[in-house]
Design an enzyme around this catalytic site. Structure first.
Site, PDB file in Angstrom:
ATOM      1  N   HIS A 161      15.266 -16.216 -42.511  1.00 19.12           N
ATOM      2  CA  HIS A 161      15.793 -16.523 -43.838  1.00 19.12           C
ATOM      3  C   HIS A 161      16.158 -15.269 -44.623  1.00 19.12           C
ATOM      4  O   HIS A 161      17.038 -15.295 -45.487  1.00 19.12           O
ATOM      5  CB  HIS A 161      14.786 -17.359 -44.626  1.00 19.12           C
ATOM      6  CG  HIS A 161      14.681 -18.774 -44.138  1.00 19.12           C
ATOM      7  ND1 HIS A 161      13.891 -19.133 -43.071  1.00 19.12           N
ATOM      8  CD2 HIS A 161      15.282 -19.915 -44.562  1.00 19.12           C
ATOM      9  CE1 HIS A 161      13.994 -20.430 -42.865  1.00 19.12           C
ATOM     10  NE2 HIS A 161      14.844 -20.933 -43.743  1.00 19.12           N
ATOM     11  N   ASP A 165      19.612 -14.752 -46.463  1.00 20.88           N
ATOM     12  CA  ASP A 165      19.779 -14.389 -47.876  1.00 20.88           C
ATOM     13  C   ASP A 165      20.743 -13.221 -48.026  1.00 20.88           C
ATOM     14  O   ASP A 165      21.571 -13.195 -48.950  1.00 20.88           O
ATOM     15  CB  ASP A 165      18.433 -14.034 -48.492  1.00 20.88           C
ATOM     16  CG  ASP A 165      17.521 -15.244 -48.665  1.00 20.88           C
ATOM     17  OD1 ASP A 165      18.034 -16.381 -48.561  1.00 20.88           O
ATOM     18  OD2 ASP A 165      16.308 -15.059 -48.887  1.00 20.88           O
ATOM     19  N   GLU A 191      23.923 -23.046 -49.014  1.00 16.85           N
ATOM     20  CA  GLU A 191      25.031 -22.163 -48.661  1.00 16.85           C
ATOM     21  C   GLU A 191      26.362 -22.691 -49.191  1.00 16.85           C
ATOM     22  O   GLU A 191      27.436 -22.288 -48.740  1.00 16.85           O
ATOM     23  CB  GLU A 191      25.124 -21.993 -47.140  1.00 16.85           C
ATOM     24  CG  GLU A 191      25.516 -23.228 -46.363  1.00 16.85           C
ATOM     25  CD  GLU A 191      24.361 -24.178 -46.066  1.00 16.85           C
ATOM     26  OE1 GLU A 191      24.525 -25.058 -45.211  1.00 16.85           O
ATOM     27  OE2 GLU A 191      23.282 -24.033 -46.687  1.00 16.85           O
TER      28      GLU A 191
END
Length: 276
Positions: A161, A165, A191
């Site tokens: 993750h 990011d 997203e």
């Protein structure tokens, strides 16, 4: 004035006026200098002027000196109290300013997405509602684009993750660079992003969106081994009597058309009273 009128009793009290004027500045230094000058002047008047000594008893002279000293003490107390009041007001103003800054920060945080700095979902909905009302009333040109990063779940699954990011931030940077200052960019969720194009016709909005798509597709991301990502987008032009929910639904439908037709593309429609 005092020397010219030695027989006029109480004229020496005018020496308090310069000391009183120094109160305007709330300065102990100015008051002290004024006091020393006035005190010296009173001594000079008494010892250098025979007429003043003749018309003034020793009791009166010492009374004047005492009044000058007493005036200095009173004025000094006034300055100290004024300084305290100013200090209190200054502290209150600083606290109010700090509170105002905190409120602005909190307001911004409540309106923006923490990761990307874009407007959040709630702010986007409020902003879109405002623009739709304005467009409906004034026939202003308005377009809505809904964007989604293709295969973003695989990035989180394969690289974590944190890498996801970082990719989001890179994509957002490109979107902002290719957007105009009067465009509204928001993170709709995950997203997925939304852009409200204003002061553009449909072709200009489409060109801007295509430029974003190409720039994002060419961008390398070191967080995912130098790989690239693509976006799919749907673009809808606003026309009269179209509600906000219908406006968004049409743009979102075109987004899914882009996804189903191979991704990395923009789907749109030029119908519905398309503005040239």
């Amino acid at each position: 004035m005092i020397l010219a009128n030695p027989g006029l009793p109480g004229l020496q009290m005018t020496l308090l006026l310069p000391m009183a004027i120094s109160l305007i500045y709330l300065s102990k230094l100015k008051l002290t200098i004024s006091f020393l000058i006035n005190f010296t002047c009173l001594l000079v008047i008494y010892f250098m002027s025979e007429a003043s000594r003749a018309d003034m008893t020793p009791y009166e002279y010492f009374a004047y000196l005492f009044i000058i000293v007493a005036g200095y003490i009173v004025y000094l107390a006034v300055i100290e109290r004024g300084a305290e009041v100013l200090s209190t007001l200054r502290q209150a103003a600083e606290k109010e300013e700090d509170l105002l800054i905190q409120n602005r920060v909190m307001e911004r945080l409540s309106k923006t997405d923490a990761l990307t700095g874009l407007y959040n979902h709630k702010t986007f909905q409020n902003t879109l509602d405002t623009f739709v009302q304005r467009a409906d009333q004034s026939a202003m040109q308005l377009q809505l684009a809904v964007l989604d990063i293709d295969n973003f779940k695989s990035i989180n699954d394969n690289f974590g993750h944190s890498a996801g990011d970082s990719v989001l931030k890179h994509v957002v940077k490109v979107i902002l660079e290719k957007s105009a200052s009067n465009d509204v960019v928001a993170r709709y969720g995950g997203e997925e992003f939304a852009i409200v194009f204003t002061e553009k016709n449909f072709d200009q909005a489409l060109a801007s969106l295509e430029e974003m798509r190409r720039a994002i597709a060419e961008l390398r991301h070191p967080e995912i081994g130098g790989g690239t990502v693509t976006i799919s987008a749907g673009l809808q032009n606003y026309y009269g009597s179209l509600s906000k929910s219908e406006f968004f639904k049409k743009a979102d439908t075109y987004l899914y058309d882009a996804k189903n037709n191979g991704k990395n593309q923009v789907q749109h429609s030029r119908s519905y009273n398309y503005f040239v």
